[in-house]
Scaffold this active site. Sequence first.
Site, PDB file in Angstrom:
ATOM      1  N   PHE A 166      -7.189 -29.311 -19.206  1.00  0.00           N
ATOM      2  CA  PHE A 166      -7.621 -30.029 -17.860  1.00  0.00           C
ATOM      3  C   PHE A 166      -8.830 -30.772 -18.433  1.00  0.00           C
ATOM      4  CE2 PHE A 166     -10.332 -30.563 -14.434  1.00  0.00           C
ATOM      5  CZ  PHE A 166      -9.366 -30.731 -13.232  1.00  0.00           C
ATOM      6  N   ASP A 180     -10.295 -20.384 -20.464  1.00  0.00           N
ATOM      7  CA  ASP A 180     -10.171 -20.973 -18.961  1.00  0.00           C
ATOM      8  C   ASP A 180      -9.070 -20.609 -18.134  1.00  0.00           C
ATOM      9  OD1 ASP A 180     -10.019 -22.426 -16.717  1.00  0.00           O
ATOM     10  OD2 ASP A 180     -11.015 -24.286 -17.700  1.00  0.00           O
ATOM     11  N   TYR A 228     -11.839 -21.344  -6.259  1.00  0.00           N
ATOM     12  CA  TYR A 228     -11.217 -22.254  -5.026  1.00  0.00           C
ATOM     13  C   TYR A 228      -9.768 -22.396  -5.216  1.00  0.00           C
ATOM     14  CZ  TYR A 228     -12.349 -26.036  -8.325  1.00  0.00           C
ATOM     15  OH  TYR A 228     -12.352 -26.775  -9.681  1.00  0.00           O
ATOM     16  N   LYS A 229      -8.980 -21.977  -6.235  1.00  0.00           N
ATOM     17  CA  LYS A 229      -7.522 -22.134  -6.252  1.00  0.00           C
ATOM     18  C   LYS A 229      -7.227 -20.851  -5.802  1.00  0.00           C
ATOM     19  CE  LYS A 229      -8.115 -25.772  -9.811  1.00  0.00           C
ATOM     20  NZ  LYS A 229      -8.380 -25.970 -11.288  1.00  0.00           N
ATOM     21  N   ARG A 231       3.721 -31.189  -8.316  1.00  0.00           N
ATOM     22  CA  ARG A 231       3.395 -29.835  -8.475  1.00  0.00           C
ATOM     23  C   ARG A 231       3.615 -29.191  -7.363  1.00  0.00           C
ATOM     24  NH1 ARG A 231      -2.302 -28.768 -10.983  1.00  0.00           N
ATOM     25  NH2 ARG A 231      -2.767 -29.297  -8.830  1.00  0.00           N
TER      26      ARG A 231
HETATM   27  C1  LIG Z   1      -9.338 -26.809 -11.526  1.00  0.00           C
HETATM   28  C2  LIG Z   1      -9.916 -26.590 -13.027  1.00  0.00           C
HETATM   29  C3  LIG Z   1     -11.209 -27.076 -13.498  1.00  0.00           C
HETATM   30  C4  LIG Z   1     -12.244 -27.642 -12.386  1.00  0.00           C
HETATM   31  O1  LIG Z   1     -13.283 -27.630 -13.028  1.00  0.00           O
HETATM   32  P1  LIG Z   1     -14.636 -27.792 -11.901  1.00  0.00           P
HETATM   33  O2  LIG Z   1     -15.881 -27.843 -12.616  1.00  0.00           O
HETATM   34  O3  LIG Z   1     -14.671 -26.551 -11.203  1.00  0.00           O
HETATM   35  O4  LIG Z   1     -14.481 -28.778 -11.062  1.00  0.00           O
HETATM   36  C5  LIG Z   1     -11.580 -26.877 -14.820  1.00  0.00           C
HETATM   37  N1  LIG Z   1     -10.609 -26.554 -15.894  1.00  0.00           N
HETATM   38  C6  LIG Z   1      -9.330 -26.251 -15.555  1.00  0.00           C
HETATM   39  C7  LIG Z   1      -8.401 -25.743 -16.530  1.00  0.00           C
HETATM   40  C8  LIG Z   1      -9.040 -26.426 -14.052  1.00  0.00           C
HETATM   41  O5  LIG Z   1      -7.553 -26.281 -13.756  1.00  0.00           O
END
Ligand SMILES: *Cc1c(COP(=O)(O)O)cnc(C)c1O
Length: 390
Positions: free
Chosen positions: A119, A188, A213-214, A362
């Site tokens: 990500f 992560d 939040y997921k 998705r």
């Molecule tokens: C959703 C997600 C994030 C989000 O990062 P935030 O700092 O919470 O906005 C980071 N890494 C991964 C792999 C994600 O899926």
Amino acid sequence: MADRRALFALDGTVYLDGNSLGALPEAVPGRIADVIRREWGELRIRSWDESGWWTAPERIGDLIAPLVGAAPGQIVVGDSTSVNVFKAVVGAIRLARAGTDGNPAGTARDELLVDASTFPTDGYIAASAARMTGCEIRAVLPRDVPQALGPRTAAVLLNHVDYRGGRLHDLPSLTRAVRAAGAYTVWDLCHSAGALPVGLDAHGVDLAVGCTYKYLNGGPGSPAYLYVRRDLQPLFDSPLPGWTGHAEPFGMHRGYTPGEGALRGRVGTPEILSALALEEALTVWDGVAIEEVRAKSLALTDFFLECVARYVPEGRVEVMTPAAHHERGSQIALRCADAEPVMAGLIARGVVGDFRAPDTLRFGFTPLYLSFAETERAARVLGEVLAARP
Ligand SMILES: *Cc1c(COP(=O)(O)O)cnc(C)c1O
């Protein structure tokens, strides 16, 4: 698990975007109203003690712990995932240089490996962390990490489940390989926590981060978390040593002395409103085993793939998510021409997934509240939307 659905605010739409923003647990609005009216409005400053605000980051970390296979005392909640990636990556590089785990002090470890499919935010933050610590950064696909490791490798930042295609990476074997090379892992867990067993303690993971939040349904911008394995905590040297992680935060000392345990990962004043919304949201997991969640998740995604094969006109989509269960997270990604308008068509018909540039549809499967009937409907509507387009 069907009984859990009533714990969420849901309507007639098929919600397949819980891998981006989990649905609202019904208990949250009442709790937040009470936190605002009574704890803030009436108790005011007393709530830091009397309502347990001050200790919320560790307390909520301990609620997340069983979902990711961690014993209590190793997870602290606060800040965003991005900020926690920074703490964890710099912390891991410092550990690698601190002579721990049989790595002779002074060994020049100056290389940071980063998941090439990560990500984006993790990659941006890691690049900055590398610059600040004098490391060279290398992008490597998770499967190539074992061959890429060397005596210079300090740390390896990996996504447990790929956010785009939904591929689940082999956390146990990659963690072992990194450890054998004397380097440190940062995992992560954004797309795995709450969807499948992680086993942080069992697999000897060094550090981990994730959002809430997921699949954890904490609400928009709910605080993320940081896991530091217990035996590494005394050596964990946070690059963001804020006052709330101090051994004596109210001593108002000029110099920084880190506190003990998970709270070393704290920075500033905790985001109480969103943290307590998360705490209430986590009550939906009471009495749920993550293995049960995983079994239903795989059954749902298998069924969705079957339905897609049945309903979608030949050649219109290509499944990106691996077929093998041990390589699949809790989402299905489909490559599709005109994916953006196709998803808009789905949403207009009450099936909510999301689009990721350039060509990906998705569909996130949240086992706690999703049914097989909804799964069938989603694939059927996808078939209809595609059939209606030339
Ligand atoms: C959703 C997600 C994030 C989000 O990062 P935030 O700092 O919470 O906005 C980071 N890494 C991964 C792999 C994600 O899926």
